[in-house]
Design an enzyme around this catalytic site. Structure first.
Site, mmCIF file in Angstrom:
data_model
loop_
_atom_site.group_PDB
_atom_site.id
_atom_site.type_symbol
_atom_site.label_atom_id
_atom_site.label_comp_id
_atom_site.label_asym_id
_atom_site.label_seq_id
_atom_site.Cartn_x
_atom_site.Cartn_y
_atom_site.Cartn_z
ATOM 1 C CG ASP A 94 -6.804 0.637 0.922
ATOM 2 O OD1 ASP A 94 -5.530 1.047 0.912
ATOM 3 O OD2 ASP A 94 -7.049 -0.814 0.873
ATOM 4 C CG HIS A 145 -7.598 0.748 -3.680
ATOM 5 N ND1 HIS A 145 -7.415 -0.398 -3.560
ATOM 6 C CD2 HIS A 145 -8.658 0.964 -2.904
ATOM 7 C CE1 HIS A 145 -8.183 -0.947 -2.648
ATOM 8 N NE2 HIS A 145 -9.004 -0.293 -2.388
ATOM 9 C CG HIS A 149 -13.327 0.231 -4.086
ATOM 10 N ND1 HIS A 149 -13.855 -1.048 -3.699
ATOM 11 C CD2 HIS A 149 -12.347 0.358 -3.370
ATOM 12 C CE1 HIS A 149 -13.357 -1.556 -2.532
ATOM 13 N NE2 HIS A 149 -12.217 -0.560 -2.247
ATOM 14 C CG HIS A 239 -10.585 1.710 4.551
ATOM 15 N ND1 HIS A 239 -10.543 0.571 5.630
ATOM 16 C CD2 HIS A 239 -10.752 1.057 3.466
ATOM 17 C CE1 HIS A 239 -10.525 -0.544 4.886
ATOM 18 N NE2 HIS A 239 -10.553 -0.365 3.689
#
Length: 274
Positions: A94, A145, A149, A239
């Site tokens: 991510d 995503h 964020h 990540h």
């Protein structure tokens, strides 16, 4: 704010379950059912999903667990029954792409002939379209995503849609296709998030094993969490951006060959079309 500082805010520890192995849409009766792909030569467009296609339950997600003295914390998170076949697992990354860490992760995956999923943020992807192109060339799946964020459960529907839609456009430009998968930042979902994602043709995907690599616990700790959590149908959350991800890079180099030696098949879910 610098991009390497953009996602260093405290993450909400929500580990929802995720889909692996069977990636098709489901009818109310549980049978695979997906819209047909666009006709040859037709322009790519988002195919809205029906509410019955939502595969994460319940449709809630309002931030971190509520802690009540003397009671077990209540988590509001999307849950999904895992349906992996054999020793199949999915690796997901991510917050990227980040030119410092994403290429090293891609190199390791290439060296072991493994495909993974990258849930990218539009703000990062817009500046690193070459990495999206590489992901496409090497067979990885790129998911949405959001753009910046945010905690989506605190935004209006119009803001949520803007976060998703802008990122879809950037992914389509750099990757070559619109994203078919969406992951909410912090694992925080609500009905609007599911509905808007579906309207844009995306399926929701959460995870089953959180490496907690964003806390920089050390390479061994990250490796141990993946190896201890390995099981058929598991989806691993890591990540490739949002801070110093050197530990994540080193951990991948350690646990990936171990998983392969143990007989796991590392793959990516894909839409099933009739």
């Amino acid at each position: 704010m610098k991009k390497d500082q953009l996602f260093t805010r405290r993450r909400v520890l929500l580990a929802g379950a995720a889909a692996a192995g069977t990636a098709g849409l489901l009818t109310p009766g549980g049978e695979p059912a997906a819209p047909p792909p666009p006709a040859a030569g037709a322009p790519a467009r988002a195919v809205p999903l029906k509410p019955s296609a939502y595969r994460l339950q319940p449709l809630t997600g309002y931030g971190p667990p509520r802690t009540v003295p003397g009671r077990t914390p209540v988590r509001h998170e999307p849950l999904l029954k895992i349906s992996g076949r054999g020793r199949t697992m999915v690796l997901t990354f991510d917050d990227g792409p980040d030119p410092r860490y994403t290429p090293e992760i891609l190199d390791t995956l290439r060296d072991h002939d493994v495909r993974a999923m990258f849930f990218v943020c539009g703000e990062m992807a817009s500046s690193h379209q070459d990495l999206l192109a590489r992901m496409s060339d090497e067979g990885h799946v790129v998911g949405n995503h959001t753009w910046s964020h945010p905690l989506l459960t605190r935004l209006s529907r119009s803001r949520i849609r803007e976060e998703m839609e802008r990122t879809c456009e950037v992914i389509e430009e750099g990757y070559g296709d619109r994203p078919e998968w969406f992951r909410a930042p912090y694992g925080a979902w609500n009905r609007a998030v599911f509905q808007l994602g579906a309207e844009l043709g995306m399926e929701p995907l959460a995870w089953t094993v959180d490496t907690l690599d964003w806390t920089s616990p050390g390479t061994r700790a990250i490796t141990r969490r993946v190896e201890n959590g390995a099981a058929p149908g598991v989806v691993v959350l890591s990540h490739d951006a949002g801070g110093d991800r050197s530990q994540s890079v080193k951990a991948l180099r350690a646990y990936l060959p171990q998983l392969l030696d143990a007989g796991y098949h590392l793959t990516v879910p894909r839409r099933q079309y009739a």
